[in-house]
Design an enzyme around this catalytic site. Structure first.
Site, PDB file in Angstrom:
ATOM      1  N   ASP A  12       0.522   4.430   1.204  1.00  0.00           N
ATOM      2  CA  ASP A  12       1.819   3.804   0.911  1.00  0.00           C
ATOM      3  C   ASP A  12       2.973   4.474   1.652  1.00  0.00           C
ATOM      4  OD1 ASP A  12       0.497   2.147  -0.925  1.00  0.00           O
ATOM      5  OD2 ASP A  12       0.680   3.665  -2.477  1.00  0.00           O
ATOM      6  N   LYS A  15       3.237   2.352   6.559  1.00  0.00           N
ATOM      7  CA  LYS A  15       2.563   2.115   7.846  1.00  0.00           C
ATOM      8  C   LYS A  15       2.784   0.691   8.338  1.00  0.00           C
ATOM      9  CE  LYS A  15      -1.359   3.365   5.924  1.00  0.00           C
ATOM     10  NZ  LYS A  15      -0.916   3.967   4.680  1.00  0.00           N
ATOM     11  N   GLY A  39      -2.203  -2.392   0.975  1.00  0.00           N
ATOM     12  CA  GLY A  39      -1.122  -3.367   0.862  1.00  0.00           C
ATOM     13  C   GLY A  39      -0.032  -2.949   1.817  1.00  0.00           C
ATOM     14  N   HIS A  40       0.085  -3.661   2.925  1.00  0.00           N
ATOM     15  CA  HIS A  40       1.082  -3.291   3.931  1.00  0.00           C
ATOM     16  C   HIS A  40       2.243  -4.279   3.856  1.00  0.00           C
ATOM     17  CE1 HIS A  40      -2.265  -1.080   6.345  1.00  0.00           C
ATOM     18  NE2 HIS A  40      -1.796  -0.366   5.355  1.00  0.00           N
ATOM     19  N   GLN A 222      -4.665   3.266   3.786  1.00  0.00           N
ATOM     20  CA  GLN A 222      -4.613   4.419   2.863  1.00  0.00           C
ATOM     21  C   GLN A 222      -3.969   5.615   3.577  1.00  0.00           C
ATOM     22  OE1 GLN A 222      -7.990   2.666   2.928  1.00  0.00           O
ATOM     23  NE2 GLN A 222      -6.827   1.342   1.598  1.00  0.00           N
TER      24      GLN A 222
HETATM   25  P1  IMP Z   1     -10.167   2.280  -4.058  1.00  0.00           P
HETATM   26  O1  IMP Z   1      -9.876   2.388  -2.612  1.00  0.00           O
HETATM   27  O2  IMP Z   1      -9.781   0.970  -4.668  1.00  0.00           O
HETATM   28  O3  IMP Z   1     -11.593   2.669  -4.393  1.00  0.00           O
HETATM   29  O4  IMP Z   1      -9.254   3.367  -4.822  1.00  0.00           O
HETATM   30  C1  IMP Z   1      -9.447   4.772  -4.662  1.00  0.00           C
HETATM   31  C2  IMP Z   1      -8.123   5.509  -4.673  1.00  0.00           C
HETATM   32  O5  IMP Z   1      -7.391   5.175  -3.499  1.00  0.00           O
HETATM   33  C3  IMP Z   1      -7.208   5.150  -5.839  1.00  0.00           C
HETATM   34  O6  IMP Z   1      -6.456   6.300  -6.185  1.00  0.00           O
HETATM   35  C4  IMP Z   1      -6.292   4.095  -5.257  1.00  0.00           C
HETATM   36  O7  IMP Z   1      -5.069   4.016  -5.939  1.00  0.00           O
HETATM   37  C5  IMP Z   1      -6.118   4.638  -3.856  1.00  0.00           C
HETATM   38  N1  IMP Z   1      -5.785   3.607  -2.865  1.00  0.00           N
HETATM   39  C6  IMP Z   1      -6.614   2.704  -2.315  1.00  0.00           C
HETATM   40  N2  IMP Z   1      -5.960   1.940  -1.420  1.00  0.00           N
HETATM   41  C7  IMP Z   1      -4.700   2.394  -1.399  1.00  0.00           C
HETATM   42  C8  IMP Z   1      -3.544   2.033  -0.630  1.00  0.00           C
HETATM   43  O8  IMP Z   1      -3.573   1.162   0.229  1.00  0.00           O
HETATM   44  N3  IMP Z   1      -2.417   2.744  -0.898  1.00  0.00           N
HETATM   45  C9  IMP Z   1      -2.390   3.748  -1.798  1.00  0.00           C
HETATM   46  N4  IMP Z   1      -3.426   4.120  -2.519  1.00  0.00           N
HETATM   47  C10 IMP Z   1      -4.586   3.453  -2.318  1.00  0.00           C
END
Ligand code: IMP
Length: 422
Positions: A12, A15, A39-40, A222
């Site tokens: 977040d 990017k 989520g961009h 991420q």
């Molecule tokens: P998952 O990717 O859904 O398995 O989540 C694993 C961890 O990564 C959790 O703490 C999510 O909140 C975090 N996470 C996954 N995608 C994002 C992102 O795009 N931005 C911020 N945190 C993310």
């Protein structure tokens, strides 16, 4: 010049805006990992676009966007995103290609994600419940279904066999047989009809494009501290968002990446569970969340907020080989009297200057801060470094000095134009 843009914190970082801003310099934007957990958010002339799977470069006509083999693709999420782009007048025909080697996220992956989180109880990760982890589990366990597998839909073919085995496995785990493998196969028939025109050998496409001198931007999702290997394991996502992921997630060699830019907020946020050393629980955390509108672009969850953590960004510089930083959301700090930058962690009697590998140790760390004066003048929308208040310039210099990387971009607002490029 090919550039990799990735998150230097816990995701977040903004990017989407940076990739969108730099896209006119590139012919191709390629995603190498993650899925629609990302989520961009991009604002163009006040209009908001939230992209999850499709690279943020898609908003620029003429730019080709690639989804690499390292990405996990929920086909229905992809179709929903394409429909939304079409509704907003953005055509992707011939400009979006998806690797035949990318693995699919299917309905049972989402169920298994929720189930695993419920079973973890107190130790839950706080996933986005998009099925990301279970889809990568299947990939590594060599039972995953790849997009290219959809080409052979014959009754005795490998696709049908794999779906049957996977659904039976799911039924045993969940303890009921309400999901029929025949229904999954029939859904995949429709998926293939729509997906087929987008499918390509992305590695080969990139290889040929680079040989023709077309410039590529590699887009990370991420952030470094959520990387499966280098992040705060197990509170991480299931892929490599760090630079190494570019090579395996797209099928390119190490010399394909000329430069690496880390995106970092002027403070720190995290969504989901796991340690966040500089987290602020009181009014200041709330102030950052409200002013920065720190709510997840994918899930709407409130983000945890804290001061800038230079230990984390220095670590990101090391594991990614960062050449430069893009500092985002500087304007969110406008009006604060005093700011703090975390330069080390105190863990019992020990002062750590480097990120510890053990998550329990990190959770026990207290931040060691350097304080620096804030500024009262608004920076929102400023486009030149010289126009920044002197205290904001000092703050940027402090971030550069403590993180060990120069800031080549400073973002002062959500719109493309609200940017300082040095
Ligand atoms: P998952 O990717 O859904 O398995 O989540 C694993 C961890 O990564 C959790 O703490 C999510 O909140 C975090 N996470 C996954 N995608 C994002 C992102 O795009 N931005 C911020 N945190 C993310």
């Amino acid at each position: 010049m090919n550039l990799c843009v990735l998150g230097a914190q816990w995701g977040d970082e903004g990017k989407g805006k940076i990739v969108d801003l730099l896209t006119p310099r590139f012919s191709i934007v390629a995603r190498y990992q993650g899925g629609h957990n990302a989520g961009h958010t991009v604002y163009v002339r006040g209009q908001k676009f939230v992209l999850h799977l499709v690279p943020s470069g898609i908003l620029h006509p003429g730019v080709t966007c690639l989804i690499g083999n390292g990405v996990v693709v929920d086909p229905h999420a992809l179709f929903a995103e394409l429909d939304e782009l079409a509704r907003l007048g953005i055509g992707v025909d011939g400009r979006l290609l998806v690797s035949d080697k990318a693995h699919l996220i299917l309905s049972y992956h989402r169920e298994l994600d929720l189930l695993a989180e419920a079973r973890r109880g107190e130790r839950r990760i706080g996933t986005t419940s998009r099925g990301i982890g279970p889809a990568y589990e299947d990939k590594i366990a060599r039972r995953g279904i790849r997009i290219g597998d959809l080409a052979d839909q014959s009754a005795d073919g490998p696709l049908v066999g794999a779906v049957r085995d996977n659904v039976e496995g799911r039924n045993r785990l969940i303890g009921n047989a309400d999901l029929k493998w025949e229904d999954v196969v029939s859904d995949l028939r429709g998926v293939w009809t729509r997906l087929k025109p987008l499918v390509a050998d992305v590695s080969l496409y990139l290889h040929q494009a680079m040989a023709e001198g077309r410039a590529v931007m590699f887009e990370g999702a991420q952030g470094t501290l959520l990387d499966i290997d280098h992040g705060t394991y197990p509170y991480v996502t299931s892929s490599n968002g760090t630079t190494g992921g570019v090579l395996t997630g797209l099928g390119v060699g190490p010399r394909a990446v000329d430069q690496v830019m880390g995106v970092a907020k002027a403070y720190t946020t995290r969504v989901g569970e796991g340690p966040l050393p500089t987290e602020l629980h009181g009014a200041m955390g709330e102030r950052l969340r409200e002013t920065g509108q720190e709510y997840g672009a994918s899930t709407g969850r409130p983000r945890r907020c804290g001061w800038y953590d230079a230990v984390a960004v220095r670590y990101a510089a090391r594991v990614n080989g960062l050449d430069s930083l893009a500092i985002t959301k500087l304007d969110v700090l406008d009006g604060l009297d005093e700011l703090h930058v975390c330069t080390a962690y105190r863990c019992g009697d020990t002062v750590l200057r480097e990120m510890p590998g053990d998550v329990a140790q990190l959770a026990a760390c207290e931040p060691v801060y350097e304080s620096i004066a804030g500024w009262q003048e608004p920076t929102k929308g400023l486009t030149s470094y010289d126009a920044l208040p002197a205290a904001a310039q000092r703050y940027i210099r402090k971030l550069e000095e403590t993180s060990g990387v120069p800031a080549s971009i400073i973002s002062t607002g959500s719109d493309r134009e609200h940017t300082i490029i040095r």
